[in-house]
Design a protein around this motif. Structure first.
Motif, PDB file in Angstrom:
ATOM      1  N   THR A 181      36.805   9.634 -28.078  1.00 37.23           N
ATOM      2  CA  THR A 181      36.700  10.133 -26.717  1.00 37.23           C
ATOM      3  C   THR A 181      35.514  11.073 -26.597  1.00 37.23           C
ATOM      4  O   THR A 181      35.354  11.992 -27.383  1.00 37.23           O
ATOM      5  CB  THR A 181      37.983  10.887 -26.324  1.00 37.23           C
ATOM      6  OG1 THR A 181      39.071   9.994 -26.471  1.00 37.23           O
ATOM      7  CG2 THR A 181      37.908  11.386 -24.907  1.00 37.23           C
ATOM      8  N   ASN A 207      45.571   5.709 -20.764  1.00 40.04           N
ATOM      9  CA  ASN A 207      44.853   4.710 -21.563  1.00 40.04           C
ATOM     10  C   ASN A 207      44.917   3.330 -20.912  1.00 40.04           C
ATOM     11  O   ASN A 207      43.939   2.573 -20.928  1.00 40.04           O
ATOM     12  CB  ASN A 207      45.425   4.653 -22.979  1.00 40.04           C
ATOM     13  CG  ASN A 207      44.904   5.768 -23.866  1.00 40.04           C
ATOM     14  OD1 ASN A 207      43.798   6.261 -23.671  1.00 40.04           O
ATOM     15  ND2 ASN A 207      45.701   6.171 -24.844  1.00 40.04           N
ATOM     16  N   LEU A 246      42.752  10.062 -25.942  1.00 39.39           N
ATOM     17  CA  LEU A 246      42.414   8.915 -25.107  1.00 39.39           C
ATOM     18  C   LEU A 246      41.688   7.849 -25.921  1.00 39.39           C
ATOM     19  O   LEU A 246      40.866   8.162 -26.785  1.00 39.39           O
ATOM     20  CB  LEU A 246      41.525   9.338 -23.939  1.00 39.39           C
ATOM     21  CG  LEU A 246      42.172  10.090 -22.779  1.00 39.39           C
ATOM     22  CD1 LEU A 246      41.119  10.407 -21.729  1.00 39.39           C
ATOM     23  CD2 LEU A 246      43.305   9.291 -22.162  1.00 39.39           C
TER      24      LEU A 246
END
Length: 244
Positions: free
Chosen positions: A41, A139, A170
């Motif tokens: 991420t 997600n 994420l």
């Protein structure tokens, strides 16, 4: 413009499974794939960024473009979530002069969330109807947005600083970069205006008999929005974001 629009993408039903380990919503046409390439991420910007309207966004956009191959098209997206439930909202309604139209209220508490994202410049949107707001459901929404981005393009996704938007857990698709919107600035996110438009036209002043009915109405409302790319453009375009 029509060549770049995604099809009907809102969910019609929520699959009955335990959300502790697996989440499997389904679209109106097919199952959403659950396997995505894990990516680290990378959220551009920080809580101390300059205001987006005062050049801060231009600087963040330049950072993203510098990390991409030369000539890569960039799409600007905005995302947010809206809770729709039996404790519904009341909005203005047309009525004959001198009459007092009824405004039904419900005290029950079942609800669902619309995860919505728009790309105003292209007039397209990507959405899911889900029962929770957490990292797992976020997600899923990122994966749905990724599918709606034009082939070969890269999406710059602007969202507020909710915990599930910026968590390092994420799974960020490789064609998306996140730029956080400064805290306490909902006016910078046109997705908020999209929610008001949907409530005014399809979701408010209603009594939902069940969770399934909530999902059905949310699906209908979102698909109505997707079929109106000109409305997404007129509501969502911002000079500070799209004039660069």
């Amino acid at each position: 413009m029509a060549d770049h629009r995604s099809g009907t993408i809102a969910l019609g039903r929520i699959w009955r499974v335990s959300f502790k380990a697996n989440i499997e919503p389904r679209t109106t046409s097919a199952w959403l794939p659950q396997t995505f390439r894990a990516a680290q991420t990378s959220c551009s910007g920080s809580r101390g960024d300059r205001g987006l309207q005062k050049g801060g966004f231009a600087a963040e956009l330049d950072k993203v473009r510098a990390s991409l191959p030369r000539g890569t098209p960039v799409e600007i997206w905005f995302a947010d979530e809206a809770r729709i439930g039996q404790k519904n909202k009341i909005t203005r309604r047309w009525a004959k002069r001198g009459t007092r139209p009824s405004a039904p209220q419900d005290q029950r508490t079942k609800s669902a969330y619309i995860f919505g994202a728009i790309c105003p410049q292209e007039g397209k949107a990507a959405g899911l109807i889900l029962p929770f707001c957490n990292t797992d459901t976020m997600n899923l929404h990122l994966a749905e947005i990724s599918l709606a981005v034009a082939p070969g393009a890269h999406a710059v996704l602007l969202m507020d600083q909710a915990g599930w938007h910026l968590t390092p857990k994420l799974v960020l698709p490789p064609n998306i970069s996140i730029v956080p919107i400064p805290s306490k600035s909902p006016e910078l996110n046109p997705q908020e205006n999209i929610w008001q438009y949907m409530r005014d036209n399809w979701l408010s002043n209603r009594v939902f008999g069940s969770y399934e009915e909530i999902v059905d109405h949310c699906t209908y409302a979102w698909n109505q929005l997707v079929d109106r790319p000109w409305k997404i453009m007129s509501i969502g375009l911002r000079d500070w974001a799209h004039g660069l």
